[in-house]
Design an enzyme around this catalytic site. Sequence first.
Site, PDB file in Angstrom:
ATOM      1  N   LYS A  58       8.584   7.020  33.234  1.00 42.52           N
ATOM      2  CA  LYS A  58       8.688   8.385  33.786  1.00 42.52           C
ATOM      3  C   LYS A  58       9.832   8.479  34.796  1.00 42.52           C
ATOM      4  O   LYS A  58      10.609   9.429  34.758  1.00 42.52           O
ATOM      5  CB  LYS A  58       7.342   8.754  34.435  1.00 42.52           C
ATOM      6  CG  LYS A  58       7.294  10.151  35.001  1.00 42.52           C
ATOM      7  CD  LYS A  58       5.887  10.695  35.010  1.00 42.52           C
ATOM      8  CE  LYS A  58       5.019  10.112  36.119  1.00 42.52           C
ATOM      9  NZ  LYS A  58       5.384  10.598  37.460  1.00 42.52           N
ATOM     10  N   SER A  59       9.930   7.491  35.686  1.00 44.31           N
ATOM     11  CA  SER A  59      10.975   7.557  36.713  1.00 44.31           C
ATOM     12  C   SER A  59      12.363   7.551  36.076  1.00 44.31           C
ATOM     13  O   SER A  59      13.254   8.317  36.464  1.00 44.31           O
ATOM     14  CB  SER A  59      10.870   6.349  37.650  1.00 44.31           C
ATOM     15  OG  SER A  59       9.679   6.405  38.380  1.00 44.31           O
ATOM     16  N   ARG A 158       0.902  18.908  48.240  1.00 40.13           N
ATOM     17  CA  ARG A 158       1.581  17.669  48.626  1.00 40.13           C
ATOM     18  C   ARG A 158       2.677  17.928  49.663  1.00 40.13           C
ATOM     19  O   ARG A 158       3.342  18.960  49.642  1.00 40.13           O
ATOM     20  CB  ARG A 158       2.140  16.982  47.373  1.00 40.13           C
ATOM     21  CG  ARG A 158       1.008  16.615  46.424  1.00 40.13           C
ATOM     22  CD  ARG A 158       1.497  15.912  45.204  1.00 40.13           C
ATOM     23  NE  ARG A 158       2.026  14.593  45.530  1.00 40.13           N
ATOM     24  CZ  ARG A 158       2.622  13.808  44.636  1.00 40.13           C
ATOM     25  NH1 ARG A 158       2.759  14.213  43.377  1.00 40.13           N
ATOM     26  NH2 ARG A 158       3.064  12.627  44.998  1.00 40.13           N
ATOM     27  N   GLN A 205      11.116   8.443  46.249  1.00 38.45           N
ATOM     28  CA  GLN A 205      11.472   9.851  46.047  1.00 38.45           C
ATOM     29  C   GLN A 205      12.339  10.355  47.190  1.00 38.45           C
ATOM     30  O   GLN A 205      13.315  11.077  46.971  1.00 38.45           O
ATOM     31  CB  GLN A 205      10.198  10.696  45.918  1.00 38.45           C
ATOM     32  CG  GLN A 205       9.445  10.393  44.633  1.00 38.45           C
ATOM     33  CD  GLN A 205       8.182  11.206  44.468  1.00 38.45           C
ATOM     34  OE1 GLN A 205       7.773  11.933  45.372  1.00 38.45           O
ATOM     35  NE2 GLN A 205       7.547  11.086  43.315  1.00 38.45           N
ATOM     36  N   ASP A 355       1.594   3.235  41.975  1.00 40.88           N
ATOM     37  CA  ASP A 355       0.861   4.124  41.051  1.00 40.88           C
ATOM     38  C   ASP A 355      -0.256   3.389  40.303  1.00 40.88           C
ATOM     39  O   ASP A 355      -0.991   4.008  39.527  1.00 40.88           O
ATOM     40  CB  ASP A 355       1.835   4.740  40.042  1.00 40.88           C
ATOM     41  CG  ASP A 355       2.807   5.710  40.710  1.00 40.88           C
ATOM     42  OD1 ASP A 355       2.453   6.260  41.777  1.00 40.88           O
ATOM     43  OD2 ASP A 355       3.909   5.907  40.173  1.00 40.88           O
ATOM     44  N   ARG A 386      -5.943   9.555  46.236  1.00 39.34           N
ATOM     45  CA  ARG A 386      -6.430   8.569  45.253  1.00 39.34           C
ATOM     46  C   ARG A 386      -7.435   7.578  45.850  1.00 39.34           C
ATOM     47  O   ARG A 386      -8.179   6.949  45.095  1.00 39.34           O
ATOM     48  CB  ARG A 386      -5.242   7.824  44.613  1.00 39.34           C
ATOM     49  CG  ARG A 386      -4.512   8.716  43.636  1.00 39.34           C
ATOM     50  CD  ARG A 386      -3.350   8.034  42.941  1.00 39.34           C
ATOM     51  NE  ARG A 386      -2.816   8.934  41.928  1.00 39.34           N
ATOM     52  CZ  ARG A 386      -1.615   8.806  41.378  1.00 39.34           C
ATOM     53  NH1 ARG A 386      -0.816   7.814  41.738  1.00 39.34           N
ATOM     54  NH2 ARG A 386      -1.225   9.656  40.458  1.00 39.34           N
ATOM     55  N   ARG A 433      -3.646   9.874  36.662  1.00 29.20           N
ATOM     56  CA  ARG A 433      -3.973   8.440  36.785  1.00 29.20           C
ATOM     57  C   ARG A 433      -5.459   8.216  37.104  1.00 29.20           C
ATOM     58  O   ARG A 433      -6.007   7.180  36.754  1.00 29.20           O
ATOM     59  CB  ARG A 433      -3.063   7.761  37.806  1.00 29.20           C
ATOM     60  CG  ARG A 433      -1.588   7.863  37.386  1.00 29.20           C
ATOM     61  CD  ARG A 433      -0.705   6.810  37.970  1.00 29.20           C
ATOM     62  NE  ARG A 433       0.698   7.209  37.835  1.00 29.20           N
ATOM     63  CZ  ARG A 433       1.427   7.066  36.727  1.00 29.20           C
ATOM     64  NH1 ARG A 433       0.925   6.505  35.653  1.00 29.20           N
ATOM     65  NH2 ARG A 433       2.693   7.465  36.696  1.00 29.20           N
TER      66      ARG A 433
HETATM   67  C1  S3P Z   1       8.473   7.814  41.944  1.00 24.51           C
HETATM   68  C2  S3P Z   1       8.185   7.272  43.166  1.00 24.51           C
HETATM   69  C3  S3P Z   1       6.824   7.074  43.668  1.00 24.51           C
HETATM   70  C4  S3P Z   1       5.777   7.196  42.582  1.00 24.51           C
HETATM   71  C5  S3P Z   1       6.031   8.354  41.661  1.00 24.51           C
HETATM   72  C6  S3P Z   1       7.408   8.234  41.017  1.00 24.51           C
HETATM   73  C7  S3P Z   1       9.888   7.980  41.549  1.00 24.51           C
HETATM   74  O1  S3P Z   1       6.557   8.041  44.665  1.00 24.51           O
HETATM   75  O2  S3P Z   1       4.481   7.321  43.146  1.00 24.51           O
HETATM   76  O3  S3P Z   1       5.057   8.392  40.641  1.00 24.51           O
HETATM   77  O4  S3P Z   1      10.167   8.185  40.353  1.00 24.51           O
HETATM   78  O5  S3P Z   1      10.757   7.878  42.420  1.00 24.51           O
HETATM   79  P1  S3P Z   1       6.995   7.780  46.205  1.00 24.51           P
HETATM   80  O6  S3P Z   1       8.412   7.471  46.176  1.00 24.51           O
HETATM   81  O7  S3P Z   1       6.700   9.045  46.940  1.00 24.51           O
HETATM   82  O8  S3P Z   1       6.113   6.631  46.624  1.00 24.51           O
END
Ligand code: S3P
Length: 473
Positions: A58-59, A158, A205, A355, A386, A433
């Site tokens: 996904k990332s 969030r 993120q 995650d 969670r 999840r």
């Molecule tokens: C992600 C970073 C993570 C993760 C999310 C995807 C990303 O969040 O929990 O599912 O793609 O950069 P955080 O960076 O807020 O921990």
Amino acid sequence: MDIRRTGIKSGRALPQGMGAVKEPPPMQASTSQQDQASPRRFLPSGPLRGRIRVAGDKSISHRSVMLGALAVGETRVTGLLEGEDVMATAAAMRAMGAQVDKVGDEWRIHGVGVGGLLQPQTALDMGNSGTSTRLLMGLLASHAITATFTGDASLSKRPMGRVIEPLSRIGAQFTPSPGGRLPLMMTGANVPVPIEYRLPVASAQVKSAVLLAGLNTAGITTVIEPVPTRDHSERMLRGFGAELEVEEVGGERVITVRGEADLRPQTIEVPGDPSSAAFFMVAATIVEGSDLVIENVGLNPTRAGLVEVLRQMGAQIEELHRRDVGGEPVADLRVRHAPLTGIEVDPAVAPSMIDEFPVLFVAAALAQGRTVTRGLEELRVKESDRIAAMAAALTAAGARVEETEDGLIVDGTGGEPLRGTSNARVKTHLDHRIAMAMAVAGLASKDGVEVDDTRPIATSFPAFEPLLDGARA
Ligand code: S3P
């Protein structure tokens, strides 16, 4: 004058054929906007066997679409995750001028060039996706355009203050809802200012939002990361030709990116998502007789914490055919049933499996003895809280769980199946999840586990249920 930045307003300096604002295609309704929940009881299972291949990471998928949309020319992507979250990113990039299309098995993205994003004509619906929201806020922060971000009930709870704060320093302006939440309107900076930013939370993120803002900011933007988080943005920005350096200074990672970058289109093969593979790693470990190969799993060290933790608990996970896919280490994982023993999970490993805690808690509930987790306050601000959601769900399924401020303490059954939820439904709180973790718990229960809504699974892993049903057939 910087052609790229003036191009935003006039459209004149954009590459040919990219000047017009296209009508964005209809957005997929986010989960909360559809009417009926879709409950399902996940029944006790026979062994999981055979070979499966999980969905694309996904990332990496989000970043492929975003960076492809900023490169001039055609980026081609195979293995892209076609979950709702990534589709929200694709719709947003289309709304800002990029072309994002699927041709056969391949996604083709025609970018507008750094600085070339167009003003979206409607609100950007981010659905359930925090990654789309925060990374796009970063991108927009250095483009002089105004956009409104909306999301579903989960995303609207969030915190966005963590990106609003550094992006305001760059010069972007924000009108969020109370508490720094969505719906939120922002206007990117006309003349963005390069910043040096030390991350107050371990968040890929936030790191990525600042780095992406740095792409269209003259000068050097610096992010200092005291605790390493997933590094896909760094790897991919380099791959696309950005001038990005990473140095270790006094135990911290110092990442710099030179602005006014020219990104070159890439051909990307997205590896399988370790966060999706996690559900099958745990399922095959806890269900007796299982012997499952999960093909093509990304094992970037900033993501692979769960494999190590499960091994420490006694899991049998073998890495076959280790190789590189799209600049990321990948292997096929052979997972055989094994008895687990509870451990104290080192809080330092949390960012590399952030995650995966919901499904780790399920593994702990079936282990011999006590598992203690700490330092997980970030889990309280994910798609759901969670820690609370898993404490309630596992308790409803008969597990012995104690919730602390920053983690869970789980006393496992020693391999005996959980009781399951005979009359109750566990609440998933619009969190994919939680739904998948509790589906896995159902496989190792007497009565099965009923989750109140399986629809959120489509945000990250649309093929989860058919794959699970196939592996235990
Ligand atoms: C992600 C970073 C993570 C993760 C999310 C995807 C990303 O969040 O929990 O599912 O793609 O950069 P955080 O960076 O807020 O921990």
